[in-house]
Design a protein around this motif. Structure first.
Motif, mmCIF file in Angstrom:
data_model
loop_
_atom_site.group_PDB
_atom_site.id
_atom_site.type_symbol
_atom_site.label_atom_id
_atom_site.label_comp_id
_atom_site.label_asym_id
_atom_site.label_seq_id
_atom_site.Cartn_x
_atom_site.Cartn_y
_atom_site.Cartn_z
ATOM 1 N N UNK A 17 1.611 -12.984 -11.595
ATOM 2 C CA UNK A 17 2.129 -11.684 -11.557
ATOM 3 C C UNK A 17 1.026 -10.819 -11.182
ATOM 4 N N UNK A 18 -0.263 -10.878 -11.667
ATOM 5 C CA UNK A 18 -1.467 -10.110 -11.429
ATOM 6 C C UNK A 18 -2.028 -10.638 -9.919
ATOM 7 N N UNK A 19 -1.791 -11.666 -9.396
ATOM 8 C CA UNK A 19 -2.104 -12.118 -8.037
ATOM 9 C C UNK A 19 -1.062 -11.262 -7.293
ATOM 10 N N UNK A 20 0.323 -11.420 -7.398
ATOM 11 C CA UNK A 20 1.244 -10.954 -6.759
ATOM 12 C C UNK A 20 1.033 -9.187 -6.458
ATOM 13 N N UNK A 21 0.717 -8.685 -7.547
ATOM 14 C CA UNK A 21 0.178 -7.324 -7.645
ATOM 15 C C UNK A 21 -0.861 -6.866 -6.654
ATOM 16 N N UNK A 27 -1.582 -5.373 0.878
ATOM 17 C CA UNK A 27 -0.583 -5.198 1.961
ATOM 18 C C UNK A 27 -0.449 -4.099 2.210
ATOM 19 N N UNK A 28 -0.307 -3.214 1.080
ATOM 20 C CA UNK A 28 0.183 -1.615 1.090
ATOM 21 C C UNK A 28 -1.077 -0.897 1.738
ATOM 22 N N UNK A 29 -2.478 -1.333 1.506
ATOM 23 C CA UNK A 29 -3.615 -0.934 1.927
ATOM 24 C C UNK A 29 -3.696 -1.220 3.415
ATOM 25 N N UNK A 30 -3.307 -2.340 3.741
ATOM 26 C CA UNK A 30 -3.450 -2.696 5.169
ATOM 27 C C UNK A 30 -2.602 -1.982 6.158
ATOM 28 N N UNK A 31 -1.213 -1.866 5.471
ATOM 29 C CA UNK A 31 -0.138 -0.982 6.214
ATOM 30 C C UNK A 31 -0.572 0.515 6.364
ATOM 31 N N UNK A 32 -1.248 0.897 5.135
ATOM 32 C CA UNK A 32 -1.611 2.330 5.523
ATOM 33 C C UNK A 32 -2.905 2.522 6.511
ATOM 34 N N UNK A 33 -3.679 1.618 6.523
ATOM 35 C CA UNK A 33 -4.690 1.579 7.506
ATOM 36 C C UNK A 33 -4.360 1.228 9.033
ATOM 37 N N UNK A 34 -3.056 0.549 9.147
ATOM 38 C CA UNK A 34 -2.641 0.674 10.625
ATOM 39 C C UNK A 34 -1.605 1.831 11.087
ATOM 40 N N UNK A 35 -1.298 2.394 9.903
ATOM 41 C CA UNK A 35 -0.312 3.795 10.168
ATOM 42 C C UNK A 35 -1.687 4.715 10.496
ATOM 43 N N UNK A 85 -11.832 4.779 6.210
ATOM 44 C CA UNK A 85 -12.998 4.427 5.764
ATOM 45 C C UNK A 85 -12.729 3.984 4.042
ATOM 46 N N UNK A 86 -12.080 5.166 3.433
ATOM 47 C CA UNK A 86 -11.780 5.103 1.959
ATOM 48 C C UNK A 86 -10.907 3.770 1.829
ATOM 49 N N UNK A 87 -9.983 3.550 2.815
ATOM 50 C CA UNK A 87 -8.905 2.358 2.598
ATOM 51 C C UNK A 87 -9.647 1.071 2.671
ATOM 52 N N UNK A 88 -10.787 1.058 3.529
ATOM 53 C CA UNK A 88 -11.414 0.108 3.737
ATOM 54 C C UNK A 88 -12.396 -0.347 2.526
ATOM 55 N N UNK A 89 -12.928 0.564 1.901
ATOM 56 C CA UNK A 89 -13.602 0.621 0.559
ATOM 57 C C UNK A 89 -12.763 -0.048 -0.375
ATOM 58 N N UNK A 90 -11.503 0.270 -0.481
ATOM 59 C CA UNK A 90 -10.719 -0.133 -1.526
ATOM 60 C C UNK A 90 -10.339 -1.313 -1.248
ATOM 61 N N UNK A 91 -10.346 -1.824 0.101
ATOM 62 C CA UNK A 91 -9.491 -3.229 0.242
ATOM 63 C C UNK A 91 -10.689 -4.293 -0.039
ATOM 64 N N UNK A 92 -11.778 -3.804 -0.011
ATOM 65 C CA UNK A 92 -12.911 -5.077 -0.329
ATOM 66 C C UNK A 92 -12.825 -5.720 -1.557
ATOM 67 N N UNK A 93 -12.735 -4.860 -2.791
ATOM 68 C CA UNK A 93 -12.481 -5.449 -3.928
ATOM 69 C C UNK A 93 -11.068 -6.204 -4.238
#
Length: 222
Positions: A17-21, A27-35, A85-93
């Motif tokens: 469940x944690x992995x799916x979350x 995935x949501x981060x990547x979608x927002x970056x593409x947007x 930039x913020x999204x990229x920083x969030x995506x790393x962890x």
């Protein structure tokens, strides 16, 4: 074994469940970056058209109006870039968490498979042992007098599978009631089946054997 297996599967489910979350968040981060990247592209196209229109402006007032609009679009571009930039920083962890969780999940899945195999093996052994005990019990029951077996079954059901008690110390080990002296003397003879007069359990008499004394006596006789 089954309890251990259930605990492993519970941890496995929690990690899944944690992995799916984490995957969903990534995935949501990547979608927002593409947007954001798509918005930047649209803003750049708009800015390019505004520059073309500004070049054809006839009056200084129109020229300045185009400049302000271009400046606004450029501000929107910077906002999108800052957000990326913020999204990229969030995506790393998030990405690290997903990779670490995937490795951990694979290891735990292996543990579950090993535990399941052991559980199946243990169950097979238990079934075999149970079958042997059932067969042994049937053999013992067949060798008992019908009347005695009926009484034994009655007491077993009444006492929740504890039909036998020891009375070596002169009292029933189950109900702790002292036996009558004559009753105890009769029990010590061990020439008949006797039941506790208080709780009805079948009584046994198993005195402790002094091996050292018996050995010494045997040597003296020799």
């Amino acid at each position: 074994m089954l309890k251990h297996l259930a605990e492993i599967e519970k941890r496995l489910e929690a990690h899944t469940r944690r992995l799916e979350a984490d995957r969903a968040a990534l995935a949501a981060n990547q979608r927002e970056r593409k947007r954001m990247e798509g918005d930047i592209q649209l803003h750049e196209q708009k800015k390019s058209k505004l520059r073309e229109q500004m070049a054809a402006a006839k009056t200084n007032e129109h020229y300045q109006a185009f400049q302000k609009e271009i400046a606004f679009v450029e501000g929107e571009v910077r906002k999108c870039e800052d957000k990326i930039i913020v999204l990229m920083e969030q995506s790393e962890p998030l990405d690290k968490n997903v990779k670490a969780a995937e490795i951990s999940l694979k290891e735990e899945q292996k543990d579950v498979e090993v535990a399941k195999a052991k559980a199946v093996e243990r169950t097979a052994i238990d079934k075999k042992e149970l079958a042997e005990l059932v067969a042994e019990r049937k053999g013992a029951a067949a060798g008992m007098e019908p009347k005695l077996y009926t009484e034994y079954e009655r007491v077993r059901k009444k006492t929740k599978n504890t039909p036998i008690a020891d009375a070596t110390d002169g009292r029933c080990s189950a109900c702790q009631i002292a036996l009558r002296p004559q009753f105890f003397q009769d029990l010590r003879k061990q020439d008949k089946v006797m039941f506790c007069e208080s709780c009805s359990r079948l009584l046994t008499y198993n005195p402790v054997i002094d091996v050292v004394a018996d050995t010494a006596a045997t040597q003296q006789l020799a």
